[in-house]
Design a protein around this motif. Structure first.
Motif, PDB file in Angstrom:
ATOM      1  N   SER A  40     -18.430  56.193 -27.255  1.00  0.00           N
ATOM      2  CA  SER A  40     -19.243  56.720 -25.888  1.00  0.00           C
ATOM      3  C   SER A  40     -19.181  58.389 -26.130  1.00  0.00           C
ATOM      4  N   CYS A  43     -23.341  60.252 -28.086  1.00  0.00           N
ATOM      5  CA  CYS A  43     -24.409  59.646 -27.329  1.00  0.00           C
ATOM      6  C   CYS A  43     -25.495  59.890 -28.123  1.00  0.00           C
ATOM      7  N   PHE A  79     -26.606  50.746 -25.761  1.00  0.00           N
ATOM      8  CA  PHE A  79     -25.346  51.192 -25.801  1.00  0.00           C
ATOM      9  C   PHE A  79     -25.135  52.613 -26.349  1.00  0.00           C
ATOM     10  N   SER A  82     -25.496  55.380 -23.786  1.00  0.00           N
ATOM     11  CA  SER A  82     -24.683  54.794 -22.566  1.00  0.00           C
ATOM     12  C   SER A  82     -24.552  56.152 -21.484  1.00  0.00           C
ATOM     13  N   MET A 128     -30.332  46.231 -20.262  1.00  0.00           N
ATOM     14  CA  MET A 128     -28.605  46.657 -20.296  1.00  0.00           C
ATOM     15  C   MET A 128     -28.137  44.983 -19.679  1.00  0.00           C
TER      16      MET A 128
END
Length: 228
Positions: A40, A43, A79, A82, A128
């Motif tokens: 995460s 990005c 993803f 995200s 998603m």
């Protein structure tokens, strides 16, 4: 292949929005084994696979992996971007399983257009939701299906993906896909071999009785990575 071919709602965008996406996107080629996205905090942006094969997986604190899904030609990966989805963070790793050519749309560019365009926002939510469905399906398999059935389904999936019954894959790689230990995979493969379903050699697993593997799965195997 042009960028617009990846986005079904392209015609619903204004010319200015189309230009913003097209000018912001870049094409890159990655070699097999390349880590494209690493959680995460990284990005990367929206990934559009023109050709090749990517693997999305999660990594435990102990270093154990489990595959969530694969990305093939014309697939879209959200993803890896995200950070554009409010309050959603995913520690998903993405690597290239084969050489791949990708379009990459920077997160700030895609987010800007998505906030202006209801059709693009709706399409993003649909993609998603599909990926969440993939992940939930996987969790159900881990929780409720025995390992022999999961392994049988995986071998059938790999055979369909590679278009050959001879799989050039190690026991360690299979364990990483299925989120278990190599020793567990080895024991079950040896059982499959004793039952005449596979033939084992160094670095390969040959399916010798696909019908028997199919019966073991109890139902048609689900190629979860092919959801578009």
């Amino acid at each position: 292949m042009e960028l617009k071919e990846f986005i079904p709602v392209w015609r619903d965008l204004t010319p200015a929005q189309q230009e913003q996406l097209a000018s912001g996107a870049s094409k890159r080629t990655v070699q097999k084994g390349t880590v494209i996205h690493s959680g995460s905090l990284d990005c990367t942006g929206l990934l559009l696979v023109e050709c090749g094969q990517l693997r999305a997986y999660i990594l435990s604190d102990e270093g154990r992996e489990i595959t969530l899904y694969r990305l093939l030609d014309r697939d879209i990966c959200l993803f890896s971007a995200s950070c554009i989805m409010r309050s959603i963070q995913f520690e998903v790793m993405i690597t290239a399983e084969r050489e791949a050519t990708l379009w990459v749309i920077p997160p700030e560019v895609f987010k800007s257009v998505m906030e202006q365009s209801a059709p693009l926002a709706n399409y993003t939510n649909e993609v998603m939701a599909g990926r969440f469905s993939d992940v939930m399906w996987l969790m159900e398999q881990i929780m409720w299906k025995s390992f022999d059935k999961r392994l049988a389904a995986f071998l059938l999936e790999e055979s369909a993906l590679e278009e050959t019954p001879v799989l050039k894959i190690t026991h360690e790689a299979i364990a990483n896909h299925l989120g278990t230990a190599r020793e567990v995979v080895t024991r079950m493969l040896r059982y499959f071999q004793s039952e005449g379903m596979v033939k084992l050699a160094r670095g390969t697993v040959e399916i010798t009785d696909a019908g028997k593997l199919q019966q073991m799965t109890c139902c048609p195997f689900h190629r979860r990575w092919l959801i578009r």
